[in-house]
Design a protein around this motif. Structure first.
Motif, short mmCIF file in Angstrom:
data_model
loop_
_atom_site.label_atom_id
_atom_site.label_comp_id
_atom_site.label_asym_id
_atom_site.label_seq_id
_atom_site.Cartn_x
_atom_site.Cartn_y
_atom_site.Cartn_z
N ASP A 51 11.00 27.97 40.71
CA ASP A 51 12.44 28.29 40.73
C ASP A 51 13.29 27.03 40.56
O ASP A 51 14.32 27.07 39.90
CB ASP A 51 12.81 28.95 42.07
CG ASP A 51 12.13 30.29 42.24
OD1 ASP A 51 12.01 31.03 41.24
OD2 ASP A 51 11.71 30.59 43.38
N GLY A 52 12.83 25.93 41.18
CA GLY A 52 13.59 24.67 41.09
C GLY A 52 13.72 24.24 39.63
O GLY A 52 14.81 23.87 39.19
N LEU A 76 6.79 28.84 44.53
CA LEU A 76 7.15 30.14 45.09
C LEU A 76 7.43 31.13 43.94
O LEU A 76 6.90 32.23 43.90
CB LEU A 76 8.37 30.02 46.01
CG LEU A 76 8.80 31.34 46.63
CD1 LEU A 76 7.80 31.78 47.70
CD2 LEU A 76 10.19 31.27 47.21
N GLY A 77 8.28 30.73 43.01
CA GLY A 77 8.47 31.52 41.79
C GLY A 77 9.18 32.83 41.99
O GLY A 77 8.72 33.87 41.50
N ASN A 124 22.17 30.59 42.90
CA ASN A 124 21.78 30.89 44.28
C ASN A 124 22.98 30.83 45.22
O ASN A 124 23.30 31.80 45.89
CB ASN A 124 20.76 29.87 44.79
CG ASN A 124 19.34 30.22 44.40
OD1 ASN A 124 19.05 31.34 44.02
ND2 ASN A 124 18.45 29.24 44.51
N GLU A 125 23.58 29.64 45.27
CA GLU A 125 24.65 29.42 46.26
C GLU A 125 25.43 28.16 45.96
O GLU A 125 24.98 27.31 45.20
CB GLU A 125 24.07 29.31 47.69
CG GLU A 125 23.42 28.00 48.07
CD GLU A 125 22.05 27.75 47.49
OE1 GLU A 125 21.94 26.80 46.71
OE2 GLU A 125 21.10 28.47 47.80
N ALA A 161 21.17 37.08 44.39
CA ALA A 161 19.95 36.40 43.91
C ALA A 161 19.59 35.22 44.79
O ALA A 161 18.41 34.90 44.98
CB ALA A 161 20.15 35.92 42.47
N THR A 164 17.65 35.06 49.06
CA THR A 164 16.27 34.81 49.50
C THR A 164 15.95 33.31 49.57
O THR A 164 14.82 32.94 49.89
CB THR A 164 15.27 35.50 48.53
OG1 THR A 164 15.68 35.19 47.19
CG2 THR A 164 15.25 36.99 48.71
N ALA A 165 16.93 32.45 49.25
CA ALA A 165 16.68 31.01 49.22
C ALA A 165 17.20 30.35 50.51
O ALA A 165 16.84 30.78 51.61
CB ALA A 165 17.31 30.42 47.95
N SER A 169 16.68 30.99 54.98
CA SER A 169 16.24 30.02 56.00
C SER A 169 17.27 29.87 57.11
O SER A 169 16.94 29.48 58.22
CB SER A 169 16.01 28.64 55.37
OG SER A 169 15.13 28.71 54.31
#
Ligand code: NAP
Length: 267
Positions: A51-52, A76-77, A124-125, A161, A164-165, A169
């Motif tokens: 993902d990175g 993780l993907g 993501n954010e 999306a 979940t990142a 956490s």
């Protein structure tokens, strides 16, 4: 007739590089052109890594309107759709047009500093943090209502999306990407008799804009972090955050199901 072009990018990992070479050969044998440099005329971008790597490619090419296919080489993907042992199947299905496109919403932030405006975008954010490890204070409004004077490490505003990142956490909720909502999630909020902050995330409908007025900090500034990419600001008058018009297109095959992915990656 001009060849159909496909861009391929891979991280530095040798497995990713080998996969890139193998895929390039298979695509060329099937009549596709694979240019050495990014071209906006390509019909597909393949990102090999995790993902990175995918997020870095997305930012590097400024969120192009071209669909992405992610090939996962041992990370993780979450955005990645296939593994390197599925290249033949991918080429076969792609040539037949047997895939779906998942459109993912992005978040944007406009930062105002000394009369200048800076625009950032995230799949993501987007997080607002201090650039030193001291408490920051953020005056947060949602729509036209002042909500709170946040105190802590910072906040992030995440898309479905991105739920979940980093958001996950921090104890934020996992959101099905078919929903159009933004989540404001606190990062180490302080909730004492001295400082009062929400300790859970807050979920907003897509039309609402979040406005943040950070309180000035003697000798320190702020960091706007979009999908892990840091942008320093010595001072910030205002940050406005909301959904952007840009959507990211991800290639998905028949078997894709968001909740199956969540289960296989997290449980
Ligand atoms: P990174 O090391 O590239 O990524 C951190 C982890 O987050 C990796 O395992 C990555 O997957 C995974 N990830 C990225 N996007 C995801 C998503 N939408 N759903 C589930 N997992 C996802 O870190 P980075 O380059 O600094 O920043 C990239 C992203 O990492 C940021 O957007 C942020 O969300 C996340 N991050 C998480 C934390 C945390 O959880 N404490 C802290 C900082 C940043 P791959 O292994 O496939 O690359």
């Amino acid at each position: 007739m001009a060849s159909r072009m496909i861009n391929i990018f891979a991280n530095e990992d040798s497995y990713s590089q080998d996969t890139r070479k193998l895929l390039r050969r298979k695509l060329q044998q099937s009549g596709f052109a694979v240019p050495k440099q990014f071209t906006s005329d390509a019909e597909l971008i393949v990102s090999i890594g995790g993902d990175g790597a995918f997020l870095r490619t997305l930012h590097k090419y400024d969120f192009p309107p071209i669909p992405f296919l992610g090939i996962n080489t041992g990370h993780l993907g979450f955005f990645q759709e296939i593994h390197p042992d599925e290249l033949d199947e991918f080429v076969f299905l792609y040539k037949q047009g047997r895939y779906n496109i998942q459109n993912l919403k992005t978040v944007r932030a406009t930062v105002e500093q000394e009369g200048q405006q800076y625009e950032y975008q995230g799949l993501n954010e987007i997080a607002i943090k201090g650039d030193h490890s001291t408490t920051i204070h953020l005056n947060i409004s949602i729509g036209n209502s002042f909500i709170e004077r946040f105190s802590g490490d910072g906040i992030l505003v995440c898309t479905p999306a991105g739920s979940t990142a980093y958001n996950y956490s921090l104890g934020g909720s996992i959101v099905d990407p078919r929903l159009s909502i933004l989540q404001i999630t606190p990062i180490a909020p302080m909730n004492t008799t001295a400082y009062r902050s929400f300790t859970s995330s807050v979920v907003l409908p897509e039309e609402l804009i979040v406005t943040v007025h950070p309180e000035p900090r003697e000798g320190s500034g702020f960091m706007i972090v979009a999908d892990g990419m840091e942008h320093s600001h010595s001072s910030i008058r205002e940050v406005t955050l909301g959904f952007s018009q840009t959507e990211v297109k991800l290639m998905r095959f028949e078997h894709y199901d968001f909740w199956t992915k969540v289960k296989t990656k997290f449980l």
